[in-house]
Design an enzyme around this catalytic site. Structure first.
Site, PDB file in Angstrom:
ATOM      1  N   SER A 113     -70.623 -47.055  -5.172  1.00  0.00           N
ATOM      2  CA  SER A 113     -70.889 -47.909  -6.326  1.00  0.00           C
ATOM      3  C   SER A 113     -69.990 -47.587  -7.515  1.00  0.00           C
ATOM      4  CB  SER A 113     -72.370 -47.787  -6.684  1.00  0.00           C
ATOM      5  OG  SER A 113     -72.694 -48.692  -7.691  1.00  0.00           O
ATOM      6  N   HIS A 114     -70.599 -47.138  -8.589  1.00  0.00           N
ATOM      7  CA  HIS A 114     -69.886 -46.897  -9.844  1.00  0.00           C
ATOM      8  C   HIS A 114     -69.365 -45.468  -9.938  1.00  0.00           C
ATOM      9  CE1 HIS A 114     -74.082 -46.003  -9.816  1.00  0.00           C
ATOM     10  NE2 HIS A 114     -73.845 -45.059 -10.701  1.00  0.00           N
ATOM     11  N   ASP A 277     -68.655 -53.276 -11.393  1.00  0.00           N
ATOM     12  CA  ASP A 277     -68.422 -51.876 -11.006  1.00  0.00           C
ATOM     13  C   ASP A 277     -67.634 -51.757  -9.708  1.00  0.00           C
ATOM     14  OD1 ASP A 277     -70.467 -52.754  -9.332  1.00  0.00           O
ATOM     15  OD2 ASP A 277     -71.304 -50.742  -9.146  1.00  0.00           O
ATOM     16  N   ASP A 279     -68.249 -51.507  -6.543  1.00  0.00           N
ATOM     17  CA  ASP A 279     -68.551 -52.338  -5.380  1.00  0.00           C
ATOM     18  C   ASP A 279     -69.037 -53.735  -5.743  1.00  0.00           C
ATOM     19  OD1 ASP A 279     -70.885 -51.220  -6.432  1.00  0.00           O
ATOM     20  OD2 ASP A 279     -71.951 -51.425  -4.533  1.00  0.00           O
ATOM     21  N   ASP A 281     -71.591 -54.904  -7.634  1.00  0.00           N
ATOM     22  CA  ASP A 281     -72.978 -55.340  -7.789  1.00  0.00           C
ATOM     23  C   ASP A 281     -73.496 -55.216  -9.221  1.00  0.00           C
ATOM     24  OD1 ASP A 281     -73.144 -52.600  -7.690  1.00  0.00           O
ATOM     25  OD2 ASP A 281     -74.692 -52.516  -6.136  1.00  0.00           O
ATOM     26  N   ARG A 282     -72.803 -54.451 -10.070  1.00  0.00           N
ATOM     27  CA  ARG A 282     -73.277 -54.323 -11.456  1.00  0.00           C
ATOM     28  C   ARG A 282     -72.531 -55.284 -12.381  1.00  0.00           C
ATOM     29  NH1 ARG A 282     -74.646 -48.089 -12.963  1.00  0.00           N
ATOM     30  NH2 ARG A 282     -75.992 -47.759 -11.174  1.00  0.00           N
ATOM     31  N   THR A 344     -87.255 -47.857  -9.232  1.00  0.00           N
ATOM     32  CA  THR A 344     -85.804 -48.004  -9.367  1.00  0.00           C
ATOM     33  C   THR A 344     -85.137 -48.146  -7.999  1.00  0.00           C
ATOM     34  OG1 THR A 344     -85.803 -46.739 -11.392  1.00  0.00           O
ATOM     35  CG2 THR A 344     -83.740 -46.786 -10.159  1.00  0.00           C
ATOM     36  N   GLU A 364     -82.328 -52.156 -15.545  1.00  0.00           N
ATOM     37  CA  GLU A 364     -81.665 -51.816 -16.802  1.00  0.00           C
ATOM     38  C   GLU A 364     -80.276 -51.228 -16.566  1.00  0.00           C
ATOM     39  OE1 GLU A 364     -81.042 -48.412 -17.125  1.00  0.00           O
ATOM     40  OE2 GLU A 364     -82.112 -48.170 -15.228  1.00  0.00           O
ATOM     41  N   SER A 365     -80.015 -50.799 -15.344  1.00  0.00           N
ATOM     42  CA  SER A 365     -78.753 -50.140 -15.017  1.00  0.00           C
ATOM     43  C   SER A 365     -77.664 -51.161 -14.693  1.00  0.00           C
ATOM     44  CB  SER A 365     -78.965 -49.199 -13.845  1.00  0.00           C
ATOM     45  OG  SER A 365     -79.592 -49.905 -12.778  1.00  0.00           O
ATOM     46  N   LYS A 376     -77.973 -56.627  -5.837  1.00  0.00           N
ATOM     47  CA  LYS A 376     -77.626 -57.119  -7.159  1.00  0.00           C
ATOM     48  C   LYS A 376     -76.206 -57.657  -7.096  1.00  0.00           C
ATOM     49  CE  LYS A 376     -76.910 -52.417  -8.724  1.00  0.00           C
ATOM     50  NZ  LYS A 376     -77.843 -51.313  -8.522  1.00  0.00           N
ATOM     51  N   ARG A 496     -82.421 -38.949 -16.694  1.00  0.00           N
ATOM     52  CA  ARG A 496     -82.337 -40.174 -17.478  1.00  0.00           C
ATOM     53  C   ARG A 496     -83.575 -40.266 -18.373  1.00  0.00           C
ATOM     54  NH1 ARG A 496     -78.083 -42.199 -14.891  1.00  0.00           N
ATOM     55  NH2 ARG A 496     -78.067 -42.496 -12.631  1.00  0.00           N
TER      56      ARG A 496
HETATM   57  C1  G1P Z   1     -78.937 -45.814 -10.390  1.00  0.00           C
HETATM   58  C2  G1P Z   1     -79.682 -46.790 -11.266  1.00  0.00           C
HETATM   59  C3  G1P Z   1     -80.522 -47.712 -10.409  1.00  0.00           C
HETATM   60  C4  G1P Z   1     -79.634 -48.412  -9.386  1.00  0.00           C
HETATM   61  C5  G1P Z   1     -78.845 -47.382  -8.599  1.00  0.00           C
HETATM   62  C6  G1P Z   1     -77.840 -48.034  -7.661  1.00  0.00           C
HETATM   63  O1  G1P Z   1     -79.853 -45.034  -9.663  1.00  0.00           O
HETATM   64  O2  G1P Z   1     -80.487 -46.128 -12.213  1.00  0.00           O
HETATM   65  O3  G1P Z   1     -81.178 -48.638 -11.222  1.00  0.00           O
HETATM   66  O4  G1P Z   1     -80.403 -49.184  -8.500  1.00  0.00           O
HETATM   67  O5  G1P Z   1     -78.133 -46.525  -9.493  1.00  0.00           O
HETATM   68  O6  G1P Z   1     -76.880 -48.774  -8.367  1.00  0.00           O
HETATM   69  P1  G1P Z   1     -80.280 -43.558 -10.114  1.00  0.00           P
HETATM   70  O7  G1P Z   1     -79.008 -42.752 -10.251  1.00  0.00           O
HETATM   71  O8  G1P Z   1     -80.953 -43.700 -11.448  1.00  0.00           O
HETATM   72  O9  G1P Z   1     -81.201 -43.071  -9.035  1.00  0.00           O
HETATM   73 ZN    ZN Z   2     -72.573 -50.726  -7.538  1.00  0.00          ZN
END
Ligand code: G1P
Ligand code: ZN
Length: 543
Positions: A113-114, A277, A279, A281-282, A344, A364-365, A376, A496
């Protein structure tokens, strides 16, 4: 091409987190590490022989190597067909769409992901089920259990498969179809949004700036914004996906997308800014000198949903993750539709969408999406905003301020403390838990604690229960402080802190969120002893 069985020994740390297994590339490169996990997936999902699998990733470092291994293992494990994105690429929402459109048994999505990429960066792998959704917890737990006892895996000895030309090839008895990763997804977007209205908006001088952050959405954004919607070439920045994301942190927020933020807050700013991001999805949404929090973005899109052709029938319901602000709940209440609060992680939305209980979901992320896929979807959110902007012909800031005036404003912020010693982070949470009883009824300035708990969720569709999904301090006026440990980090622990306060008074809506939340922030520190226990004076990232 005979499948070979290779002996192996379990690794103890292959527990999928919030979104699949994420580890450093160096961890994935240990002997048999990737193979063990992939075999654990195949052993747990019981795909009937001849099943079809979708496969693709965000193009980060190690993506190509991993795809070759997975193809050879899929062939040895009896899959009949694999649909793989050209170059090994599929954004996460595009992968979800491919699974759904071609009705595959499921898919493997390769991404962290990010999280940063590169030889020293992160890699990840996730199994999505036939509805396109990340596998639910009972499956990820079975995969983890299997990984702890695995003793062998199956793989075909074969030359690497050519991934850069569209078309069909085979590996043993398995067909491999290299598919165009962009077209199906772009067509889906065109079916949901009013492209003619957005095209007219852009032709009328409205300026868009999209930051692909050197990540997977570059080719998607070019096809959609430039080729199909007529945006100028400069509208899409950092559009060439790089294996290390240009050394950046491909997370669309105010800290990690500084060039985009500078443009939107600078002189002669574009009208609308957005980023996605690693991949895809954000999403982050910006107006001229204006940041839309993801929680507000979900609420605004929900309130304006019927402006988009794909949503003219209205929404069945709205779901948000627990730490996401309650702004969307207010919209649901006004629309007379149900709202749901889930743990989450996107995997908790799948059942609700399959059952037709919700249409739109958000976190919220920087995650927003709808039932058009089961992930997403960053570009979907950007296009939804463009559709709303084209229909309402008002600036982003005006739309959000009018929204607050109508529904009230949920001031919201998240403070992340990254890479903490695990003990210290766990210490904060246990300290809070030990004080649950003492905190109940306590008064802090204008705030009175109504109660504290660890959030638990019972899935209304299948009855499964998820415990310990975040430590909540709830106040009598609806304000909240939530502490939660990240399930996606790969170094130390990330704590967090989520803060939310509701404000009905329009004259106070222009306040800066950090100022409006200052008292709650101070209370959070006082009751958690966060500074004392972690030695950190400031969060790493504030969103
Ligand atoms: C984080 C975000 C969550 C999201 C996930 C994947 O997870 O807080 O909302 O679904 O990345 O993108 P976390 O690192 O808080 O477990
Ligand atoms: Zn992602």
């Amino acid at each position: 091409m005979t499948p070979r069985t290779v002996s192996t020994r379990p690794y103890p740390d292959q527990k999928p987190g919030t979104s699949g297994l994420r580890k450093k590339v160096t961890v994935f490169r240990q002997p048999h590490y990737l193979e063990n996990f992939v075999q654990s997936i195949f052993d747990s999902i019981a795909a009937p022989p001849g099943s079809t699998l979708a496969l693709g990733g965000d193009g980060r470092y190690y993506n190509r190597e991993a795809i070759q291994v997975i193809l050879k293992m899929a062939a040895a494990n009896g899959f009949g067909r694999v649909l793989v994105g050209c170059g090994g690429i599929l954004s996460t929402p595009a992968a979800s769409h491919v699974i759904r459109k071609y009705q595959t048994f499921g898919g493997l999505v390769l991404s962290a992901s990010h999280n940063p990429g590169g030889a020293d960066g992160d890699f990840g792998i996730k199994f999505n089920i036939a509805n396109g959704s990340p596998a639910p917890e009972n499956i990820t737990e079975a995969i983890f259990a299997r990984s702890k006892e695995i003793s062998e895996y199956r793989i075909c000895e074969a030359a690497d498969v050519a991934l850069d030309t569209l078309g069909a090839t085979s590996l043993g008895n398995m067909q491999i179809e290299v598919i165009d990763p962009v077209t199906d997804y772009a067509d889906l977007m065109e079916s949901l949004f009013d492209f003619a209205a957005i095209r007219a908006l852009l032709a009328g001088g409205f300026r868009l700036r999209f930051d692909a952050m050197h990540a997977v959405t570059g080719p998607y954004a070019r096809e959609i914004f430039i080729n199909r919607l007529g945006a100028s070439a400069e509208s899409v920045m950092n559009a060439v996906p790089l294996e290390d994301f240009g050394g950046g942190h491909p997370d669309p927020n105010l800290t990690y997308a500084p060039d985009l933020v500078a443009a939107l807050y600078g002189e002669d700013a574009p009208d609308f800014g957005a980023a996605s991001d690693g991949d895809g999805d954000r999403n982050m949404i910006l107006g001229q000198r204006f940041f839309v929090t993801p929680s507000d973005s979900l609420a605004v899109l929900a309130a304006n949903a019927t402006l988009a052709p794909g949503y003219t029938q209205g929404l069945a319901g709205i779901a948000r993750s627990m730490p996401t602000s309650a702004a969307a709940d207010r919209v649901a209440a006004a629309l007379g539709i149900p709202s749901f609060e889930t743990p989450t992680g996107w995997k908790f939305f799948g059942n609700l969408m399959d059952a037709g209980r919700v249409t739109m979901c958000g976190e919220e992320s920087f995650g927003t999406s709808s039932s058009h896929v089961r992930e997403k979807d960053g570009l979907w959110a950007v296009l939804f905003w463009l559709n709303v902007l084209a229909a309402r012909k008002q600036p982003v800031e005006t739309i959000v301020r009018e929204h607050w005036a109508k529904f009230g404003r949920n001031f919201y912020s998240r403070h992340d403390y990254e890479n903490l010693p695990v003990e210290a982070a766990n210490g904060v949470i246990s300290h809070l838990r030990e004080n649950f009883a003492a905190l109940a009824g306590a008064q802090f300035g204008q705030y009175t604690v109504q109660g504290c708990d660890d959030f638990s969720y019972t899935d209304p569709i299948d009855g499964s229960v998820s415990h310990n999904q975040g430590t909540r301090i709830l106040f009598t006026d609806g304000s909240r402080i939530v502490f939660r440990l990240s399930g996606t980090g790969t170094e130390g622990a990330t704590l967090r802190l989520y803060l939310e306060a509701f404000e009905a008074d329009v004259s106070r809506h222009a306040l800066d969120a950090q100022d409006a939340l200052a008292e709650l922030i101070a209370i959070a520190h006082r009751i958690s002893e966060l500074r004392e226990r972690t030695g950190r004076e400031q969060p790493t990232v504030i969103t």
